[in-house]
Design a protein around this motif. Structure first.
Motif, PDB file in Angstrom:
ATOM      1  N   PRO A   1      14.518   1.858 -21.734  1.00  0.00           N
ATOM      2  CA  PRO A   1      14.970   3.255 -21.692  1.00  0.00           C
ATOM      3  C   PRO A   1      14.532   4.028 -20.446  1.00  0.00           C
ATOM      4  O   PRO A   1      15.115   5.051 -20.115  1.00  0.00           O
ATOM      5  CB  PRO A   1      14.342   3.866 -22.955  1.00  0.00           C
ATOM      6  N   SER A   2      13.527   3.493 -19.727  1.00  0.00           N
ATOM      7  CA  SER A   2      13.034   4.210 -18.540  1.00  0.00           C
ATOM      8  C   SER A   2      13.988   4.098 -17.339  1.00  0.00           C
ATOM      9  O   SER A   2      13.761   4.724 -16.312  1.00  0.00           O
ATOM     10  CB  SER A   2      11.662   3.663 -18.138  1.00  0.00           C
ATOM     11  N   LEU A   3      15.026   3.279 -17.444  1.00  0.00           N
ATOM     12  CA  LEU A   3      15.954   3.141 -16.320  1.00  0.00           C
ATOM     13  C   LEU A   3      16.608   4.482 -16.018  1.00  0.00           C
ATOM     14  O   LEU A   3      17.065   5.184 -16.918  1.00  0.00           O
ATOM     15  CB  LEU A   3      17.056   2.119 -16.636  1.00  0.00           C
ATOM     16  N   GLU A   4      16.660   4.820 -14.709  1.00  0.00           N
ATOM     17  CA  GLU A   4      17.283   6.091 -14.324  1.00  0.00           C
ATOM     18  C   GLU A   4      18.060   5.995 -13.021  1.00  0.00           C
ATOM     19  O   GLU A   4      18.746   6.931 -12.640  1.00  0.00           O
ATOM     20  CB  GLU A   4      16.208   7.185 -14.204  1.00  0.00           C
ATOM     21  N   VAL A   5      17.942   4.839 -12.341  1.00  0.00           N
ATOM     22  CA  VAL A   5      18.590   4.704 -11.033  1.00  0.00           C
ATOM     23  C   VAL A   5      19.676   3.633 -11.073  1.00  0.00           C
ATOM     24  O   VAL A   5      19.429   2.498 -11.486  1.00  0.00           O
ATOM     25  CB  VAL A   5      17.555   4.330  -9.939  1.00  0.00           C
ATOM     26  N   LEU A   6      20.860   4.011 -10.647  1.00  0.00           N
ATOM     27  CA  LEU A   6      21.932   3.045 -10.425  1.00  0.00           C
ATOM     28  C   LEU A   6      22.282   3.154  -8.945  1.00  0.00           C
ATOM     29  O   LEU A   6      22.940   4.101  -8.511  1.00  0.00           O
ATOM     30  CB  LEU A   6      23.141   3.361 -11.314  1.00  0.00           C
ATOM     31  N   SER A   7      21.744   2.208  -8.165  1.00  0.00           N
ATOM     32  CA  SER A   7      21.873   2.286  -6.706  1.00  0.00           C
ATOM     33  C   SER A   7      23.061   1.450  -6.261  1.00  0.00           C
ATOM     34  O   SER A   7      23.017   0.221  -6.256  1.00  0.00           O
ATOM     35  CB  SER A   7      20.580   1.771  -6.057  1.00  0.00           C
TER      36      SER A   7
ATOM     37  N   LYS B   1       7.375  -8.230 -19.755  1.00  0.00           N
ATOM     38  CA  LYS B   1       6.843  -7.024 -20.400  1.00  0.00           C
ATOM     39  C   LYS B   1       5.345  -6.855 -20.149  1.00  0.00           C
ATOM     40  O   LYS B   1       4.793  -5.763 -20.284  1.00  0.00           O
ATOM     41  CB  LYS B   1       7.133  -7.064 -21.900  1.00  0.00           C
ATOM     42  N   ALA B   2       4.680  -7.947 -19.748  1.00  0.00           N
ATOM     43  CA  ALA B   2       3.228  -7.893 -19.514  1.00  0.00           C
ATOM     44  C   ALA B   2       2.871  -7.413 -18.101  1.00  0.00           C
ATOM     45  O   ALA B   2       1.701  -7.230 -17.792  1.00  0.00           O
ATOM     46  CB  ALA B   2       2.620  -9.270 -19.750  1.00  0.00           C
ATOM     47  N   LEU B   3       3.859  -7.220 -17.240  1.00  0.00           N
ATOM     48  CA  LEU B   3       3.573  -6.763 -15.870  1.00  0.00           C
ATOM     49  C   LEU B   3       3.270  -5.266 -15.899  1.00  0.00           C
ATOM     50  O   LEU B   3       4.148  -4.455 -16.157  1.00  0.00           O
ATOM     51  CB  LEU B   3       4.764  -7.053 -14.946  1.00  0.00           C
ATOM     52  N   ASP B   4       2.013  -4.913 -15.616  1.00  0.00           N
ATOM     53  CA  ASP B   4       1.573  -3.513 -15.780  1.00  0.00           C
ATOM     54  C   ASP B   4       1.675  -2.667 -14.516  1.00  0.00           C
ATOM     55  O   ASP B   4       1.567  -1.450 -14.576  1.00  0.00           O
ATOM     56  CB  ASP B   4       0.102  -3.480 -16.238  1.00  0.00           C
ATOM     57  N   ASN B   5       1.827  -3.315 -13.369  1.00  0.00           N
ATOM     58  CA  ASN B   5       1.764  -2.572 -12.111  1.00  0.00           C
ATOM     59  C   ASN B   5       3.117  -2.400 -11.424  1.00  0.00           C
ATOM     60  O   ASN B   5       3.193  -2.074 -10.243  1.00  0.00           O
ATOM     61  CB  ASN B   5       0.760  -3.228 -11.152  1.00  0.00           C
ATOM     62  N   ILE B   6       4.169  -2.664 -12.173  1.00  0.00           N
ATOM     63  CA  ILE B   6       5.514  -2.369 -11.672  1.00  0.00           C
ATOM     64  C   ILE B   6       6.261  -1.546 -12.722  1.00  0.00           C
ATOM     65  O   ILE B   6       5.945  -1.612 -13.911  1.00  0.00           O
ATOM     66  CB  ILE B   6       6.330  -3.643 -11.362  1.00  0.00           C
ATOM     67  N   THR B   7       7.209  -0.766 -12.252  1.00  0.00           N
ATOM     68  CA  THR B   7       8.118  -0.067 -13.161  1.00  0.00           C
ATOM     69  C   THR B   7       9.538  -0.354 -12.710  1.00  0.00           C
ATOM     70  O   THR B   7       9.874  -0.129 -11.545  1.00  0.00           O
ATOM     71  CB  THR B   7       7.885   1.462 -13.109  1.00  0.00           C
ATOM     72  N   ILE B   8      10.335  -0.893 -13.622  1.00  0.00           N
ATOM     73  CA  ILE B   8      11.742  -1.120 -13.295  1.00  0.00           C
ATOM     74  C   ILE B   8      12.471   0.207 -13.466  1.00  0.00           C
ATOM     75  O   ILE B   8      12.559   0.746 -14.566  1.00  0.00           O
ATOM     76  CB  ILE B   8      12.372  -2.199 -14.199  1.00  0.00           C
ATOM     77  N   LYS B   9      12.958   0.728 -12.350  1.00  0.00           N
ATOM     78  CA  LYS B   9      13.601   2.052 -12.353  1.00  0.00           C
ATOM     79  C   LYS B   9      15.105   1.980 -12.549  1.00  0.00           C
ATOM     80  O   LYS B   9      15.742   2.992 -12.859  1.00  0.00           O
ATOM     81  CB  LYS B   9      13.328   2.754 -11.010  1.00  0.00           C
ATOM     82  N   GLY B  10      15.681   0.797 -12.290  1.00  0.00           N
ATOM     83  CA  GLY B  10      17.132   0.731 -12.414  1.00  0.00           C
ATOM     84  C   GLY B  10      17.694  -0.535 -11.815  1.00  0.00           C
ATOM     85  O   GLY B  10      16.978  -1.517 -11.590  1.00  0.00           O
TER      86      GLY B  10
ATOM     87  N   PRO C   1       0.796  -1.227   0.000  1.00  0.00           N
ATOM     88  CA  PRO C   1       0.000   0.000   0.000  1.00  0.00           C
ATOM     89  C   PRO C   1       0.830   1.280   0.000  1.00  0.00           C
ATOM     90  O   PRO C   1       0.311   2.345  -0.331  1.00  0.00           O
ATOM     91  CB  PRO C   1      -0.821  -0.094   1.295  1.00  0.00           C
ATOM     92  N   TYR C   2       2.095   1.210   0.408  1.00  0.00           N
ATOM     93  CA  TYR C   2       2.819   2.474   0.627  1.00  0.00           C
ATOM     94  C   TYR C   2       4.269   2.524   0.132  1.00  0.00           C
ATOM     95  O   TYR C   2       4.822   3.610  -0.023  1.00  0.00           O
ATOM     96  CB  TYR C   2       2.823   2.807   2.129  1.00  0.00           C
ATOM     97  N   VAL C   3       4.911   1.385  -0.089  1.00  0.00           N
ATOM     98  CA  VAL C   3       6.358   1.424  -0.384  1.00  0.00           C
ATOM     99  C   VAL C   3       6.637   2.237  -1.655  1.00  0.00           C
ATOM    100  O   VAL C   3       5.868   2.194  -2.622  1.00  0.00           O
ATOM    101  CB  VAL C   3       6.923  -0.013  -0.495  1.00  0.00           C
ATOM    102  N   SER C   4       7.697   3.031  -1.634  1.00  0.00           N
ATOM    103  CA  SER C   4       8.031   3.882  -2.787  1.00  0.00           C
ATOM    104  C   SER C   4       8.953   3.187  -3.784  1.00  0.00           C
ATOM    105  O   SER C   4       8.833   3.378  -4.992  1.00  0.00           O
ATOM    106  CB  SER C   4       8.729   5.165  -2.324  1.00  0.00           C
ATOM    107  N   LEU C   5       9.918   2.419  -3.256  1.00  0.00           N
ATOM    108  CA  LEU C   5      10.879   1.750  -4.136  1.00  0.00           C
ATOM    109  C   LEU C   5      11.377   0.490  -3.440  1.00  0.00           C
ATOM    110  O   LEU C   5      11.749   0.529  -2.267  1.00  0.00           O
ATOM    111  CB  LEU C   5      12.068   2.683  -4.432  1.00  0.00           C
ATOM    112  N   ILE C   6      11.372  -0.618  -4.179  1.00  0.00           N
ATOM    113  CA  ILE C   6      11.900  -1.885  -3.664  1.00  0.00           C
ATOM    114  C   ILE C   6      13.246  -2.132  -4.336  1.00  0.00           C
ATOM    115  O   ILE C   6      13.318  -2.293  -5.552  1.00  0.00           O
ATOM    116  CB  ILE C   6      10.918  -3.047  -3.930  1.00  0.00           C
ATOM    117  N   HIS C   7      14.314  -2.153  -3.544  1.00  0.00           N
ATOM    118  CA  HIS C   7      15.673  -2.230  -4.103  1.00  0.00           C
ATOM    119  C   HIS C   7      16.096  -3.648  -4.481  1.00  0.00           C
ATOM    120  O   HIS C   7      16.860  -3.825  -5.411  1.00  0.00           O
ATOM    121  CB  HIS C   7      16.688  -1.703  -3.076  1.00  0.00           C
ATOM    122  N   GLY C   8      15.634  -4.638  -3.698  1.00  0.00           N
ATOM    123  CA  GLY C   8      16.272  -5.950  -3.819  1.00  0.00           C
ATOM    124  C   GLY C   8      15.497  -6.973  -4.609  1.00  0.00           C
ATOM    125  O   GLY C   8      15.340  -8.108  -4.167  1.00  0.00           O
TER     126      GLY C   8
END
Length: 219
Positions: free
Chosen positions: A182-188, A140-149, A80-87
């Motif tokens: 191309p949407s990748l923007e985070v290198l953690s 590619k069919a997963l609509d409710n996640i965004t891979i940020k990096g 319900p609330y997490v902003s980013l999942i790293h692992g």
């Protein structure tokens, strides 16, 4: 040195393009509020239950980052609330995050965790698994996640050359992955002990705990 001074000192040392995640695991809510009052809004936790308790109690403009290893059966508690999942280190986990995000009418941002260290204890994907996943139609069919990096942790060692090499390898993987997504923007990459090297090697997000809050309390 108090938390506020530590935080200000570290923030002032970071380039503008680098995001600071204050790693607050095991720390009491009072410590988080001290950092919050000093302007910090992104906190990283490694246990979902502890993070959820803090989310419930603390100001709602905080971004909560899950930085620890994630068990699939616990995803529902933070969805319900997490902003980013790293692992995120498997497609099964990604599917579960997508499922729970959908239930909460959310899109959850994720980082794919790469195994770059020589220690066998670190979790993560290898490069073959990464590109197999990115090219998979089911992914590619997963609509409710965004891979940020991508995210990775270097070997725990005093050998600076080795740490640098591992960060360079992750940067190269990131650049290749960005061609596909191309949407990748985070290198953690980078923590209290090695974040300066990580930034030199291209990190855009560092996870710093003990240098802000002092040593962790595991008792």
């Amino acid at each position: 040195m108090p938390i506020k001074e530590n935080l200000v000192q570290i923030k002032n040392s970071l380039p503008n393009h680098v995001t600071l995640v204050a790693v607050s695991k095991t720390k009491p809510k009072e410590d988080l509020m001290e950092a919050y009052d000093a302007g910090q809004r992104i906190f990283g936790e490694n246990k979902i239950q502890e993070m959820t308790e803090k989310w419930e109690a603390l100001p709602k403009d905080i971004s909560w980052h899950m930085i620890g290893h994630v068990q699939r059966n616990k995803v529902k508690y933070m969805a319900p609330y997490v902003s980013l999942i790293h692992g995120v280190d498997s497609f099964k986990l990604l599917k579960e995050i997508d499922k729970q995000a959908k239930k909460n009418n959310r899109n959850i941002a994720c980082l794919l965790q790469m195994h770059i260290a020589e220690e066998s204890t670190k979790f993560g994907l290898d490069s073959e698994e990464l590109f197999a996943m990115l090219n998979n139609a089911n992914f590619k069919a997963l609509d409710n996640i965004t891979i940020k990096g991508l995210m990775g942790m270097a070997t725990f060692t005093d050998d600076e050359a080795q740490i640098r090499k591992e960060f360079q390898n992750l940067r190269q993987l990131y650049n290749k992955a960005k061609e596909l997504v191309p949407s990748l923007e985070v290198l953690s990459m980078g923590m209290s002990g090695d974040y300066k090297i990580a930034i030199e090697e291209g990190s855009t997000m560092v996870r710093i705990g003990s240098s802000i809050f002092g040593a962790r309390n595991y008792s």
